[in-house]
Design an enzyme around this catalytic site. Sequence first.
Site, mmCIF file in Angstrom:
data_model
loop_
_atom_site.group_PDB
_atom_site.id
_atom_site.type_symbol
_atom_site.label_atom_id
_atom_site.label_comp_id
_atom_site.label_asym_id
_atom_site.label_seq_id
_atom_site.Cartn_x
_atom_site.Cartn_y
_atom_site.Cartn_z
ATOM 1 N N ASN A 14 -86.284 30.907 8.632
ATOM 2 C CA ASN A 14 -85.117 30.572 7.595
ATOM 3 C C ASN A 14 -85.503 29.942 6.331
ATOM 4 O OD1 ASN A 14 -82.713 31.637 7.047
ATOM 5 N ND2 ASN A 14 -81.737 30.804 8.276
ATOM 6 N N TRP A 15 -84.918 30.675 5.382
ATOM 7 C CA TRP A 15 -85.473 29.587 4.413
ATOM 8 C C TRP A 15 -84.201 29.734 3.520
ATOM 9 C CZ3 TRP A 15 -89.474 32.618 0.421
ATOM 10 C CH2 TRP A 15 -90.739 32.624 1.232
ATOM 11 N N LYS A 16 -82.941 29.973 3.876
ATOM 12 C CA LYS A 16 -81.778 30.166 4.024
ATOM 13 C C LYS A 16 -80.946 30.266 2.552
ATOM 14 C CE LYS A 16 -80.949 26.908 7.449
ATOM 15 N NZ LYS A 16 -80.385 25.589 7.950
ATOM 16 N N HIS A 34 -75.779 33.542 11.969
ATOM 17 C CA HIS A 34 -76.310 32.375 11.923
ATOM 18 C C HIS A 34 -74.726 31.484 12.388
ATOM 19 C CE1 HIS A 34 -78.093 28.382 10.928
ATOM 20 N NE2 HIS A 34 -79.094 29.144 10.959
ATOM 21 N N GLU A 49 -74.066 29.149 9.752
ATOM 22 C CA GLU A 49 -73.526 28.923 8.588
ATOM 23 C C GLU A 49 -73.168 29.872 7.860
ATOM 24 O OE1 GLU A 49 -77.160 28.034 7.236
ATOM 25 O OE2 GLU A 49 -77.459 25.833 8.382
ATOM 26 N N GLU A 107 -79.386 27.311 18.026
ATOM 27 C CA GLU A 107 -79.529 26.379 17.561
ATOM 28 C C GLU A 107 -78.429 25.244 17.985
ATOM 29 O OE1 GLU A 107 -81.891 27.697 13.912
ATOM 30 O OE2 GLU A 107 -80.322 28.911 13.337
ATOM 31 N N GLY A 137 -80.299 21.117 9.939
ATOM 32 C CA GLY A 137 -80.709 20.430 8.905
ATOM 33 C C GLY A 137 -80.127 18.712 8.608
ATOM 34 N N SER A 152 -83.607 20.995 12.889
ATOM 35 C CA SER A 152 -85.541 20.315 13.332
ATOM 36 C C SER A 152 -85.980 20.388 13.653
ATOM 37 C CB SER A 152 -83.981 18.620 13.236
ATOM 38 O OG SER A 152 -83.203 18.910 12.796
ATOM 39 N N GLY A 184 -85.721 25.698 9.653
ATOM 40 C CA GLY A 184 -85.101 26.223 8.148
ATOM 41 C C GLY A 184 -86.134 25.737 7.248
ATOM 42 N N GLY A 185 -86.018 23.439 7.020
ATOM 43 C CA GLY A 185 -86.551 23.445 5.809
ATOM 44 C C GLY A 185 -88.240 23.077 5.925
HETATM 45 O O1 LIG Z 1 -80.692 26.562 10.174
HETATM 46 C C1 LIG Z 1 -82.201 26.699 11.255
HETATM 47 C C2 LIG Z 1 -83.011 27.575 10.886
HETATM 48 O O2 LIG Z 1 -81.835 29.052 11.037
HETATM 49 C C3 LIG Z 1 -81.964 25.163 11.557
HETATM 50 O O3 LIG Z 1 -82.544 24.310 10.259
HETATM 51 P P1 LIG Z 1 -83.418 23.361 10.478
HETATM 52 O O4 LIG Z 1 -84.749 23.634 10.670
HETATM 53 O O5 LIG Z 1 -83.285 23.206 8.531
HETATM 54 O O6 LIG Z 1 -82.803 22.650 10.525
#
Ligand SMILES: O=C(CO)COP(=O)(O)O
Length: 250
Positions: free
Chosen positions: A9-11, A94, A96, A166, A172, A212, A233-234
């Site tokens: 998930n690149w956001k 999500h 966010e 999540e 993050g 993470s 994500g990251g």
């Molecule tokens: O929100 C996330 C994936 O949707 C998780 O992000 P991270 O892997 O950066 O913690």
Amino acid sequence: MRTPIIAGNWKMNKNPKETQEFLDGIKGKLPESGVETIIGAPAIDLTTLVAGAEGTPLKTAAENSYFEESGAFTGETSPKALDEMGIDYVIIGHSERRQYFGETDEDINKKAHAILKNNMLPIICCGETLEQREAGKAESWVTGQIEAAVKGVSASDLAKSVIAYEPIWAIGTGKTATSDQAQEMVHVIREKIASLYDADTADKVRILYGGSVKPANVKELMSKEDIDGGLVGGASMEPESFIALANFNK
Ligand SMILES: O=C(CO)COP(=O)(O)O
């Protein structure tokens, strides 16, 4: 037997040029079978992503979709158009989007229906805050989110869909839930699906952990019985890291 999933998930990161660079970087390096790999990218990158994924094992995901197919909804993305452009999955709910864009359980449920109607599959996100966890309310919160999201979704559609647990406090932050904590909640979610549907549907639906996830901890998380993959994500942003995640079982 559930096929594991490694989903990025690149956001709101990467532009089309960077998307192409990523695609060039992973070319020929993803497993052809045994693991399903998905990248979720910003809407503006999806044309590049779909073109680059064609003929490769990589599946594509949008990070959001509206629940109406067309109309006067300035700035929104149509699920019908996403399907027509060749998108496979849509991430919905999500934390966010819930936190910054006021997405409600009802919106998420409408989106799940719209995505399934348009031949794509939802990746339904859920998760609790640290405060809820510390108050002993994590399980009831998460199962409540799931129950609301899947309302009216048929057993056969849900069996093909994906759920991502999540915990908000692990996103993050570099703070991963322990593999036992993740397994425990993912198991609770599977049991909830069994009670809302039946044992067969619960056995088929794939449930990911997100928060993470990185090459260093993916193997341990994936060793857990109920955890079918990661929503990352990251660590999904760089080709080397995504390739390492996708090859966690090698
Ligand atoms: O929100 C996330 C994936 O949707 C998780 O992000 P991270 O892997 O950066 O913690």
